[in-house]
Write an enzyme that holds these catalytic residues in place. Structure first.
Site, PDB file in Angstrom:
ATOM      1  CD  GLU A   1      -8.087  -2.703  -5.389  1.00  0.00           C
ATOM      2  OE1 GLU A   1      -8.818  -1.920  -4.754  1.00  0.00           O
ATOM      3  OE2 GLU A   1      -7.077  -2.337  -6.035  1.00  0.00           O
TER       4      GLU A   1
ATOM      5  CB  CYS B   1      -4.683   4.161  -2.449  1.00  0.00           C
ATOM      6  SG  CYS B   1      -3.554   4.125  -3.841  1.00  0.00           S
TER       7      CYS B   1
END
EC number: 1.17.7.4
Length: 320
Positions: free
Chosen positions: A134, A203
């Protein structure tokens, strides 16, 4: 001679746990690609960080590759949920490959933030772990040198930027909420004009799973987290359990990884799973415990998750 009675074991089962909406979507994209295109469908890197998921998709006809040069010209390739540098889809277009992007929409949000800050002339400080896919994907959205990686509070104290008045920060989506807050506080003290995300980058699923583990950890004698060692969100759950509890916390890939010596004297076991770990692996852990103990399962529900992401259309080559 009758069997000796089994020792009682209470399992505090964290909820929410396991698959998040981004992981569900990524797996669904690969399965839909296989359904519509037929095997093989190529997947660049692990679609999500879980060996069980990878092997299940491989059995269905997915072929996992490291780079695009392993994909034939007539192949369909799926990019993983972690996101990819811009050069990857650019190379796919250059080769006229069919591709589907399974990047989690919440990771894509971070990509757009970084692009916006770069366009506005800011140096971006990315809080994350070096080498994680990521992070590689996020840093690859803008030219080299535009993003500086900050892994720790020590890094935040030392990082140097060309213009302290033109700086921003973004974060990897799967970090420790507590550790990230410390790093952000340090950056805000050093750079009072620093711009941050409009909405939190970590998140919802990462936050929810960490909060559930933190709530359970003080009540248990041992905490097991089901997940992979290359899964950032799973490793953070272990750290949260260790921080908030007094007992041992262990990461296991499957029930086979359990050292049953860990459970000697354990009366209450905490159990959760990282966002890329399927529920079947949790069920197998409970089943393995039932073979050895008189198990009572207590569902500890902190919040409900109702987030879902749509599967995009799968590209198909036009008939000649």
């Amino acid at each position: 001679m009758p069997d000796s009675p089994r020792s009682p074991l209470t399992i505090l089962l964290a909820r929410p746990r396991g698959f998040c909406a981004g992981v569900d979507r990524a797996i669904a994209i690969v399965k839909e690609a296989l359904r519509r295109h037929g095997p093989p469908v190529y997947v660049r890197h692990e679609i999500v960080h879980n060996r069980y998921v990878v092997e299940e998709l491989r059995a269905m006809g997915a072929v996992f590759v490291d780079e695009l040069d392993e994909v034939p010209d007539d192949g369909l390739v799926v990019f993983s949920a972690h996101g990819v540098p811009k050069e990857v889809p650019a190379e796919a277009r250059r080769r006229r490959l069919l591709f589907a992007d399974a990047t989690c929409p919440l990771v894509s949000k971070v990509h757009r933030e970084v692009e916006r800050h770069h366009k506005d002339g800011r140096t971006v400080l990315l809080i994350g772990h070096a080498g994680h896919p990521e992070v590689i994907g996020t840093m690859g959205q803008v030219p080299p040198g535009s993003v500086l990686l900050v892994e720790t509070v020590t890094d935040a104290e030392a990082v140097s930027v060309p213009d302290p008045a033109r700086v921003a920060y973004s974060t990897q989506t799967t970090l420790s909420v507590a550790d990230t807050a410390e790093i952000v506080a340090t950056l805000r003290r050093r750079f009072p004009q620093i711009a941050g995300p409009r909405n939190e980058d970590i998140c919802y699923a990462t936050t929810n799973r960490q909060q559930a583990v933190a709530a359970i950890a003080p009540r248990v004698d041992l905490f097991l987290i089901v997940g992979a060692r290359n899964s950032s969100n799973s490793m953070r759950l272990v750290e949260v359990a260790q921080r908030h509890g007094r007992a041992r916390a262990e990461l296991i890939g499957t029930a086979e990884d359990i050292d049953w010596g860990w459970l000697e004297g354990v009366r209450t076991l905490g159990l959760s799973a990282g966002a890329s770990a399927p529920e079947i692996l949790v069920e197998q852990v409970i089943a393995a415990c039932r073979e050895r103990f008189a198990v009572t399962v207590e569902d500890v529900r902190l919040t409900e998750e109702n987030v879902s992401f749509k599967v995009p259309p799968i590209p198909l080559r036009k008939a000649s």
